[in-house]
Scaffold this active site. Sequence first.
Site, mmCIF file in Angstrom:
data_model
loop_
_atom_site.group_PDB
_atom_site.id
_atom_site.type_symbol
_atom_site.label_atom_id
_atom_site.label_comp_id
_atom_site.label_asym_id
_atom_site.label_seq_id
_atom_site.Cartn_x
_atom_site.Cartn_y
_atom_site.Cartn_z
ATOM 1 N N HIS A 1 -12.530 -39.182 -42.552
ATOM 2 C CA HIS A 1 -11.159 -39.704 -42.554
ATOM 3 C C HIS A 1 -10.143 -38.584 -42.798
ATOM 4 O O HIS A 1 -9.031 -38.841 -43.278
ATOM 5 C CB HIS A 1 -10.973 -40.814 -43.597
ATOM 6 C CG HIS A 1 -11.954 -41.933 -43.462
ATOM 7 N ND1 HIS A 1 -11.783 -42.968 -42.571
ATOM 8 C CD2 HIS A 1 -13.140 -42.172 -44.087
ATOM 9 C CE1 HIS A 1 -12.803 -43.808 -42.654
ATOM 10 N NE2 HIS A 1 -13.646 -43.344 -43.567
ATOM 11 N N GLN B 1 -24.003 -51.781 4.507
ATOM 12 C CA GLN B 1 -23.551 -50.701 5.380
ATOM 13 C C GLN B 1 -23.412 -49.409 4.594
ATOM 14 O O GLN B 1 -23.311 -48.329 5.174
ATOM 15 C CB GLN B 1 -22.218 -51.072 6.036
ATOM 16 C CG GLN B 1 -21.821 -50.139 7.173
ATOM 17 C CD GLN B 1 -20.656 -50.673 7.965
ATOM 18 O OE1 GLN B 1 -19.530 -50.235 7.793
ATOM 19 N NE2 GLN B 1 -20.929 -51.638 8.829
ATOM 20 N N SER C 1 1.754 -17.186 -29.817
ATOM 21 C CA SER C 1 3.000 -17.937 -29.703
ATOM 22 C C SER C 1 4.069 -17.001 -29.170
ATOM 23 O O SER C 1 4.120 -15.820 -29.547
ATOM 24 C CB SER C 1 3.418 -18.493 -31.071
ATOM 25 O OG SER C 1 4.763 -18.940 -31.052
ATOM 26 N N SER C 2 4.933 -17.532 -28.307
ATOM 27 C CA SER C 2 6.017 -16.700 -27.776
ATOM 28 C C SER C 2 7.077 -16.430 -28.841
ATOM 29 O O SER C 2 7.840 -15.468 -28.739
ATOM 30 C CB SER C 2 6.660 -17.398 -26.568
ATOM 31 O OG SER C 2 7.237 -18.636 -26.961
ATOM 32 N N SER D 1 -11.143 -43.530 -0.452
ATOM 33 C CA SER D 1 -10.076 -42.638 -0.911
ATOM 34 C C SER D 1 -10.294 -42.211 -2.360
ATOM 35 O O SER D 1 -10.027 -41.063 -2.743
ATOM 36 C CB SER D 1 -8.712 -43.318 -0.753
ATOM 37 O OG SER D 1 -8.687 -44.560 -1.427
#
Length: 424
Positions: A139, A210, A260-261, A305
């Site tokens: 938890h 089929q 990080s930038s 599809s």
Amino acid sequence: MIARYTCSQIESIFGPIHRLKIFVEIERLFCSSQGCPESILNDFSKVDLEQLLKDLAVKEKETRHETVAFIQALGLQMSKESLPYLHKGATSSDILDTCLATQMTSASEVVIQKIETLLKTLKSKAIEHKDTPILGRSHGMSGEITSFGVILLGFYSEWTRNLDRMNRAKEEISFGKVSGAMGNYVHIDPHIEKTICKALGLDYEPVSTQVIPRDRHAYFMSVLGILGASMERLSIEIRNLSQSLIQEVAEGFGKDQTGSSAMPHKRNPILSENLTGLSRMIRSYVQPSLENVSLWYERDMSHSSVERIAIEDSLHLVCFGLKRLNGVIENLYVDTDRMAHNINQVKGSYLSQTCLLFLMDKGYARDDAYKVVQEMTLYGEKDLLDVLQGVKEAGHLTQEELDQIISRDRFLARTSLIFSRFGL
């Protein structure tokens, strides 16, 4: 699939040229099994697949039917004597479904190989940290001490099950069909189907319509969905243990890498986060695959599809994800000092159940014992180790009993037993 997440092996298996190659081989086997002259079979060996792909595109614009366009385009490269044998008595799905089964079987082998690689990496890392103590959590809260090796072994166990699942999925999907329009062999000798499927490394569908029944494909895609879920579970473990104030593990970080930038100090677990995102996409393809099971009568086109997108894309993402996950585990930085520090930070609360059971052994009812220990530990204001020392000094605990209670050895005492279940 976008280039970023493309797996070259899957791309090769599902590429248009390879697909056409399988089409041509199915038609060759079909003609051969019907006893056509050897000279006609030689025509198949001379087929220019690149030209066939171009001609097919032209013919499909005219016919608006892929298989008819394929037969017409193939006929352009065959002798006139061969034309009466092409596709005689067959239906589109005899080619399409059998080809897809061949592709998915080959793709399964790629996935299986990548799972086996991940298992080797997990096993190695688990053995390395078999005796590494770490604070177990449930938890999101601290619990008892466990072994980091056992945690990794749990993932190893999960991926052995995934390997079994993938092997079963490969077996499930390795069925072709060459049984005609309604699947009842009106115009095709059943022996032809057996011959073609065997030559392609497939079994034959015992009762087809089929098409090959789509519960097979749904099972395969569901297994891929489970692989995605397992990838996410392991990646989330890495992300959680990487968090600030926990910092027990970290993804490998290159010399010139930036986290990080804006904030140079950060080492974000970006690979594991990426895996969480990929797993969402993998699982998203499971639902439409399940819906493909229900087709109208002997067949309709509603599945087509979905399959053209979902199957190949899922396989790309799974294979890319497995390779990435293996790299994360292989290069994982494990800070054992930080693990020890975090254990010390919880003020002995990992001993709460030990104290509970000790009091019960002394004759306390469970509820009474529970309340005593809860009072000492619930709000983290007291260090349970200090409390126990005070109890000992007050004469209510012997030194031997105190040593037994506070010993951490018991938490890893059964680690070897757990590892032995895997022959480790």
